[in-house]
Design an enzyme around this catalytic site. Sequence first.
Site, PDB file in Angstrom:
ATOM      1  N   GLU A  77      39.764  35.951  30.798  1.00  0.00           N
ATOM      2  CA  GLU A  77      40.788  36.625  29.978  1.00  0.00           C
ATOM      3  C   GLU A  77      42.176  36.052  30.270  1.00  0.00           C
ATOM      4  O   GLU A  77      42.982  35.851  29.362  1.00  0.00           O
ATOM      5  CB  GLU A  77      40.766  38.137  30.246  1.00  0.00           C
ATOM      6  CG  GLU A  77      39.486  38.790  29.731  1.00  0.00           C
ATOM      7  CD  GLU A  77      39.417  40.262  30.075  1.00  0.00           C
ATOM      8  OE1 GLU A  77      39.342  40.578  31.283  1.00  0.00           O
ATOM      9  OE2 GLU A  77      39.435  41.094  29.166  1.00  0.00           O
TER      10      GLU A  77
ATOM     11  N   ALA B 204      38.804  40.330  37.660  1.00  0.00           N
ATOM     12  CA  ALA B 204      39.572  41.355  38.365  1.00  0.00           C
ATOM     13  C   ALA B 204      38.883  41.648  39.691  1.00  0.00           C
ATOM     14  O   ALA B 204      37.698  41.371  39.858  1.00  0.00           O
ATOM     15  CB  ALA B 204      39.621  42.616  37.503  1.00  0.00           C
TER      16      ALA B 204
ATOM     17  N   GLY C 128      37.994  38.873  33.994  1.00  0.00           N
ATOM     18  CA  GLY C 128      39.452  38.758  33.952  1.00  0.00           C
ATOM     19  C   GLY C 128      39.938  37.339  34.148  1.00  0.00           C
ATOM     20  O   GLY C 128      41.033  36.986  33.674  1.00  0.00           O
TER      21      GLY C 128
ATOM     22  N   GLU D  26      31.476  41.740  32.011  1.00  0.00           N
ATOM     23  CA  GLU D  26      31.864  43.120  32.349  1.00  0.00           C
ATOM     24  C   GLU D  26      30.791  44.141  32.012  1.00  0.00           C
ATOM     25  O   GLU D  26      30.677  45.168  32.686  1.00  0.00           O
ATOM     26  CB  GLU D  26      33.177  43.489  31.645  1.00  0.00           C
ATOM     27  CG  GLU D  26      34.428  42.908  32.288  1.00  0.00           C
ATOM     28  CD  GLU D  26      34.776  41.505  31.798  1.00  0.00           C
ATOM     29  OE1 GLU D  26      33.899  40.842  31.206  1.00  0.00           O
ATOM     30  OE2 GLU D  26      35.931  41.077  32.002  1.00  0.00           O
TER      31      GLU D  26
HETATM   32  C1  3H9 Z   1      36.906  42.367  35.236  1.00  0.00           C
HETATM   33  O1  3H9 Z   1      37.317  41.237  35.318  1.00  0.00           O
HETATM   34  C2  3H9 Z   1      37.601  43.466  34.457  1.00  0.00           C
HETATM   35  C3  3H9 Z   1      38.592  42.970  33.442  1.00  0.00           C
HETATM   36  O2  3H9 Z   1      37.958  42.614  32.253  1.00  0.00           O
HETATM   37  C4  3H9 Z   1      39.554  44.067  33.088  1.00  0.00           C
HETATM   38  C5  3H9 Z   1      40.508  44.487  34.111  1.00  0.00           C
HETATM   39  C6  3H9 Z   1      41.536  45.436  33.606  1.00  0.00           C
HETATM   40  N1  3H9 Z   1      35.871  41.284  42.736  1.00  0.00           N
HETATM   41  O3  3H9 Z   1      28.262  36.951  44.250  1.00  0.00           O
HETATM   42  P1  3H9 Z   1      28.650  36.272  45.503  1.00  0.00           P
HETATM   43  C7  3H9 Z   1      32.727  39.031  46.082  1.00  0.00           C
HETATM   44  S1  3H9 Z   1      35.515  42.903  36.016  1.00  0.00           S
HETATM   45  C8  3H9 Z   1      35.726  41.510  44.049  1.00  0.00           C
HETATM   46  O4  3H9 Z   1      27.832  36.502  46.704  1.00  0.00           O
HETATM   47  P2  3H9 Z   1      28.012  33.747  44.313  1.00  0.00           P
HETATM   48  C9  3H9 Z   1      31.291  39.482  46.337  1.00  0.00           C
HETATM   49  O5  3H9 Z   1      31.219  40.889  46.504  1.00  0.00           O
HETATM   50  C10 3H9 Z   1      34.967  41.492  36.905  1.00  0.00           C
HETATM   51  N2  3H9 Z   1      34.819  40.845  44.807  1.00  0.00           N
HETATM   52  O6  3H9 Z   1      28.821  34.705  45.280  1.00  0.00           O
HETATM   53  C11 3H9 Z   1      30.978  38.711  47.605  1.00  0.00           C
HETATM   54  O7  3H9 Z   1      31.585  39.394  48.669  1.00  0.00           O
HETATM   55  P3  3H9 Z   1      30.929  39.410  50.120  1.00  0.00           P
HETATM   56  C12 3H9 Z   1      34.278  40.532  36.024  1.00  0.00           C
HETATM   57  C13 3H9 Z   1      34.061  39.933  44.197  1.00  0.00           C
HETATM   58  O8  3H9 Z   1      28.524  32.402  44.576  1.00  0.00           O
HETATM   59  C14 3H9 Z   1      31.738  37.395  47.419  1.00  0.00           C
HETATM   60  O9  3H9 Z   1      32.742  37.658  46.439  1.00  0.00           O
HETATM   61  N3  3H9 Z   1      33.700  39.476  36.829  1.00  0.00           N
HETATM   62  C15 3H9 Z   1      34.158  39.667  42.845  1.00  0.00           C
HETATM   63  O10 3H9 Z   1      26.563  34.015  44.403  1.00  0.00           O
HETATM   64  C16 3H9 Z   1      30.860  36.259  46.927  1.00  0.00           C
HETATM   65  O11 3H9 Z   1      30.167  36.702  45.770  1.00  0.00           O
HETATM   66  C17 3H9 Z   1      32.453  39.566  37.299  1.00  0.00           C
HETATM   67  O12 3H9 Z   1      31.723  40.482  37.014  1.00  0.00           O
HETATM   68  C18 3H9 Z   1      35.119  40.376  42.090  1.00  0.00           C
HETATM   69  N4  3H9 Z   1      35.296  40.156  40.777  1.00  0.00           N
HETATM   70  O13 3H9 Z   1      28.449  34.202  42.855  1.00  0.00           O
HETATM   71  C19 3H9 Z   1      32.019  38.449  38.213  1.00  0.00           C
HETATM   72  N5  3H9 Z   1      33.236  38.704  42.514  1.00  0.00           N
HETATM   73  O14 3H9 Z   1      30.961  37.988  50.595  1.00  0.00           O
HETATM   74  C20 3H9 Z   1      31.370  39.020  39.437  1.00  0.00           C
HETATM   75  C21 3H9 Z   1      32.626  38.391  43.652  1.00  0.00           C
HETATM   76  O15 3H9 Z   1      31.768  40.349  50.886  1.00  0.00           O
HETATM   77  N6  3H9 Z   1      31.014  37.993  40.392  1.00  0.00           N
HETATM   78  N7  3H9 Z   1      33.095  39.126  44.663  1.00  0.00           N
HETATM   79  O16 3H9 Z   1      29.523  39.920  49.902  1.00  0.00           O
HETATM   80  C22 3H9 Z   1      29.916  37.228  40.231  1.00  0.00           C
HETATM   81  O17 3H9 Z   1      29.204  37.276  39.244  1.00  0.00           O
HETATM   82  C23 3H9 Z   1      29.584  36.302  41.355  1.00  0.00           C
HETATM   83  O18 3H9 Z   1      30.232  36.770  42.505  1.00  0.00           O
HETATM   84  C24 3H9 Z   1      29.995  34.814  41.124  1.00  0.00           C
HETATM   85  C25 3H9 Z   1      29.765  34.031  42.442  1.00  0.00           C
HETATM   86  C26 3H9 Z   1      29.123  34.236  40.006  1.00  0.00           C
HETATM   87  C27 3H9 Z   1      31.440  34.706  40.751  1.00  0.00           C
END
Ligand code: 3H9
Length: 706
Positions: free
Chosen positions: A105, A63, A102, A125
């Site tokens: 999911e 998400a 998400g 999450e």
């Molecule tokens: C969820 O899914 C809730 C659901 O269960 C329920 C809903 C009802 N959203 O980390 P990076 C941005 S909760 C918005 O540097 P990497 C991040 O801020 C979500 N933005 O890259 C950054 O922005 P900026 C569950 C996001 O290659 C840019 O993307 N998912 C999101 O080192 C690059 O990110 C997670 O918790 C997001 N979901 O790592 C995954 N994700 O360039 C969270 C990233 O402006 N994400 N951004 O600084 C991660 O763990 C890492 O970003 C990932 C890539 C491993 C994907």
Amino acid sequence: MSTLVDYSVDDGIAVIFINNPPVNALSQPVRQAIKEATMAAGGDDGVTAIVIACAGRTFSAGADIREFDAPVKDPSLPILNDFIEACAKPVVAALHGTTLGGGLELAMSCHYRVALKSTRVGLPEVHLGLIPGAGGTQRLPRLIGAAAAIEAITTGRHIPANEAMDLGVLDEVVEDDVLQAAVRAAHRLVGDGVISRTGDRDVDLETLQDGVFSKAKAKLSKRRRGFDAPQAAVDAIEWASTVPFSQGLLKERECSNTLKASLQSKAQRHLFFAERLALKIPDIPKDTPLLDVATTGVVGAGTMGAGIAICLLNADLPVVLVESKQDALDRGLERIRKTLDRDVDRGRLDSETRDVRLARLTGAIGLEALGTVDFVVEAAFESMEVKKKIFTELGSICKSTAILATNTSTLNINDIAAVTCSPDRVIGTHFFSPANVMKLLEVVRGDKTAKTFVATTLKLGRRIGKTPALSGVGYGFIGNRMLEDYVRESQMMLLEGASPAQVDSALEAWGMAMGPCAVMDLAGQDVSFLTRDQNRELLPNDPLYCVPGDIMNAEGRFGQKTGKGFYQYPDGRTRQNDPDAIDLINAAATKLSVKKRVTITDQEILDRCLCALINRGAQLLDDGIALRASDIDVVWSAGYGFPAYRGGPMFYADSVGLDVIVQSFETFAKEFGNDYGYWTPAPLLVNLAKSSKTFAEYDADQKGSA
Ligand code: 3H9
């Protein structure tokens, strides 16, 4: 249709292709477009099956976290997922990259999942103070059983595709062209005429051994002490086996919404963005050229040097480890080998990878061996004289583009840089012990450090799995400078009659990983004394200043390493109260005429220690040592055991209210005096409180004016 989602039909298969860089987050317009595309495919007689895939580096990583503070707009992700699962035509997910939250999911709501071999999947999450709230807690146990789902969801770990296949999350893993593999699978499913919906399954009874849920919760109450989300996740996974699927989804949604509104989740989300913001330096443009770091060197094979070498090796970088004496080098090399062997024994590393990493490690006597490396980090004895000698030589031995980093925790980087022929290449990299375990990396920018070197070092920090934060040059940088005030206040209360155990347990019960007295025993009372002693001119001229620590040092009670400090350590690690230490502190307090207090409440311990910490943080912002309040939060949560669910000291201050904090200073000044300015709030703190602003708003204003 939206530009964020492409829709095409070929040979009866509709492909819904999400293109929302950088991580294909499922923001509202994306969800809306997926729903419209699914409806279009469902209503098109020429379409027999659907494939959902993503452009760029990854399938959706979940998400869009930036939407979480606003009301959810339709279609919500849970509703979209239910809609996809109910689709009358087979839906196949084609996964690559990091399919998380998400994103996974959504994939679990599809009827078949194909992944590229390099894919990692997970439900992280809990790290945002949440549970998977779009069906994840109900669908994952139906796919892999309750026990495995508890492990996956409460750790939030990224599971490699092959393991995910064995567990049952995935149906197929392919070496390449995942989209084509998904299209083939879609044709096969059409031929079979069967649609397998995760929600129609039951949780495997065999995975519901006696007490699986209560045991998990008991374990988590220790491992993830104070965190609400992991406990809630276990409850939600239990619902998957106790109530019908549709009811489980509703209960999950309610729980997810409650957590989303909680301060814990807001704090953890704040840290998620703070860690990423910390890599962006206002005066360093995004397109600043980065140096290529392909080879590295470490000077000093002691505990820190060996730990740093392990970090670099673990990031697949070759390392030349340099010492001045053969026996010290041999000990360092042995330490590295043993650590990697232990990782193999514990199943964290396979023996083949260990061998490859060790083959990239070279030992050498003398700095001359570092002539060709791209990045050198010096981890020698903490003495200006020693470091200056090393840097004078490094300046002439290393190639002109090499980054010259020092792992000092207190010394002035500018003074070290001044002895080299190119101070623009000198930078501080303050690792925390044990360097191969601790996440924080304070990157210290000298007055002359060139932007390219700062940007490259921050990037390298991420590459070796650290959480970097930038600090300016100043005594103790960000982390240790703040620690100084926090520890000072804790030791003042020891003189007033609180015991080390009372101080530590008050702060630990509040969430600190370890109380300040235990921290000092771990770091070594001798080490902290030496630092204080060498920097007396920077510290208040207060006769009571850290007296308990000085006494421990004078008595040879250096802490864990000598079996005695503020506590005693019969087995070398486990602390026990020590009446002798308390007697020593009491005797000193009497000699110094410190008035004993009848009671010092746990609340007072918290308030005094945390106010001291926050005030120094505000002062560091005023002094320009820290760029942003959020950087301070990163430092303290990643390196000093500040509970992530409280968001770091500055976020915590915001949550309490800065006016309340300033008011506490007035109370403390009246009660304890203010001869040394301990209870004079930093000007920034006063100004923000006066204008009813928060540190978060201060950060935003800075960004706006940059
Ligand atoms: C969820 O899914 C809730 C659901 O269960 C329920 C809903 C009802 N959203 O980390 P990076 C941005 S909760 C918005 O540097 P990497 C991040 O801020 C979500 N933005 O890259 C950054 O922005 P900026 C569950 C996001 O290659 C840019 O993307 N998912 C999101 O080192 C690059 O990110 C997670 O918790 C997001 N979901 O790592 C995954 N994700 O360039 C969270 C990233 O402006 N994400 N951004 O600084 C991660 O763990 C890492 O970003 C990932 C890539 C491993 C994907």
